[in-house]
Write an enzyme that holds these catalytic residues in place. Sequence first.
Site, short mmCIF file in Angstrom:
data_model
loop_
_atom_site.label_atom_id
_atom_site.label_comp_id
_atom_site.label_asym_id
_atom_site.label_seq_id
_atom_site.Cartn_x
_atom_site.Cartn_y
_atom_site.Cartn_z
N VAL A 54 0.85 -1.19 0.00
CA VAL A 54 0.00 0.00 0.00
C VAL A 54 0.89 1.24 0.00
CG1 VAL A 54 -1.80 1.24 1.24
CG2 VAL A 54 -1.74 -1.23 1.29
N CYS A 55 0.58 2.18 -0.88
CA CYS A 55 1.35 3.42 -0.95
C CYS A 55 0.44 4.54 -0.48
CB CYS A 55 1.81 3.67 -2.37
SG CYS A 55 2.64 5.24 -2.58
#
Lengths: 571, 166
Positions: free
Chosen positions: B88-89
Amino acid sequence: MRFLGISFVSFVLTSVVVANAYYQKKQFYPSVVYITKSNPSMAVLYIQAFIGVWILGKLMRKIFFGQLRTTEFEHLMERSWYAITETCLAFTVFRDDFTPKFVALFTLLLFLKSFHWLAEDRVDYMERSPVISWVFHVRILSLLLLLGALDMHFILHACQSTMSKGASVQLVFGFEYAVLITVVLNIGIKYALHSVDLNSETPWDNKAVFLLYTELVMGFIKVILYIAFVAIMVRIYTLPLFAFRPMYYTIRNFKKAFSDVILSRRAIHNMNTLYPDATPEELQAADNVCIICREEMVTASKKLPCNHIFHTSCLRSWFQRQQTCPTCRLNILRSPAPTAPTNNNIPAAQPQAAAAPPPNPVPNPYFNVFAAPGPNPFNQFNQANGEMPPQTPPPTPQGAAQPQAGSVPGQAPPPLILPPFPFPIPFMVPPPVPPANLGVLTDEELRQLEGNERRNIQARIQCLINIQTMLDAAVQMMQQYNVVTMHKLQPTTSSSSSNTEVPQESQTSESEAAATSSEDANREPARDKTNEPVINSMSESDVPSSTTPEEELRRRRLQRFLQAEQQQQPN
Amino acid sequence: MAGSALRRLMAEYKQLTLNPPEGIIAGPINEENFFEWEALITGPEGTCFEGGVFPAKLTFPPDYPLSPPKMQFTCDIFHPNIYSDGRVCISILHAPGDDPMGYESSAERWSPVQSVEKILLSVISMLAEPNDESGANVDAAKMWREDRNQFNEIAEKLVRKTLGIP
């Protein structure tokens, strides 16, 4: 499973080789000679020895560690690859000594090294595990003792060998084991700290500090060891390429530990000096839970300038990384503490203080200037334009404002220096006014007036200087009147009442001070030998002006000035 | 007393178990190791992820909460801010200082006052409103901008896949 297969095959091969030798030679010694002469059989035996070491390693691991965790296994694999590469590099330096014994010693070294790594990982894990059983303590303690004893033994052996036979590959071993023993020491100290912490009921705040310093000292010892080793190796053999990677990492770790210690010290210093302890009432009023560790705050908590409260220890570890408030990200290094201003940080505090009057009176002379005038518009002006100085620069480079600002060292030049009421200079220090009608004067008097002696010229210069000062003052006053009327035009409400209650006395003294100090500065060009000592002593007494009562100083200055004037006048 | 990271994780686990927020389940995979968590996130309603339950793994550093944890979805998910391997960014998971996409202000970065709950809630809102400025998954970001219908279709297909519905 695969390992089982390999060891089984190796075992079978060994038995075949031994059985074959014995079958051919029928006797013990001839078969031993036969095996040692035959390369294939020796290869099989070496493999068997290697497998034996491997099995021993597994056994020791089972005894001392039980099941390895995934991360531990990954670390082990990663480090062993590096270690094996470096060992191969080391072989190139000592290719003349390349014997089975040499290989065996290196294998043993690798073997012990891997246990040091595992012990390190395991002790680090102590802090992260919810349950630490007594088996864990027994295992770690016995392992540390065993490793330490082995390291010591090998160091002594290397020393003796080097002493008796001169430098050899034993040098490398001695050095490697010396590094390993620092590792054992480091692990031991960490283990002790962790176990003390585990057994105490309350969190131990200083543990992080102890850990930091341990890291620093151990890093330093290691760096010294590596440098000494490389120096010796370069003198005796050649550049020890195999030691460079660990040396690089050691130096890097040491540098990191060093900067950590510095950052930590700075954070501690900041917290001790800048931020007040939170009082029980404040803790009651707030949530009472430290948002960093989610635990209750009973004691040892600090309040930041933004009124957020945290545990001292939590804040310290956070400030090592970042100097901001964890909640609102206020940069704590830029904003000074509001309640404890010292003389040093007043200039920084001034814009803030001007924007919102501080609760405590601040020992700054300019606040008196700000507060002195009776009429209210002035206070509002100050509050509205706390940072105005660039917009109203002094009209002339030798104007009244600049020398005065310079005469009080270490203070920022405030926007308003001269109070807005009639300037008393002309009445107090009358300049030598030339008479209106020159005709009534005698020739003698005229000559004296016009004369070209030194004292006449001085008097004339003095007169001109006084005129200039008066003009400057007039310009300043006009500016101030302008500003005040400008603000009068805007609808205003009186907001601060406390500031207006300054005694009348200080007003006059302020104005006198402003007048005299401006003249002091202007008189300087006309300085001559007779009053030089006076000026010198005055500039000396200027320096402590922030500490002595200012009115007293100004009065004294004024007196000196008048005396000087009087000395000149009779002439 | 155990380490501070461990105590904080235990406190958060307790909090999440006692008052679970809507649409979130999270806890350590194995209670012997509090530094690896598993989380289940339900897709926000009214979006193409509605109805989906997305498993993710949270890995905490030893110095948590001073450093942020890492989050990785363990299912297939097609989203502009999620790398194709599931990482996840999102800015809340980036420590101040490192800025992989070069646009985040430090105000929205990790700080010790954040928590697992806040991370997961941020991820839910990220599912609802992707930030197509920072394309962790460039294909998804492009499709989100240009061909919303196809994006929705793919997302819904993956939602069905996570639920085991053909």
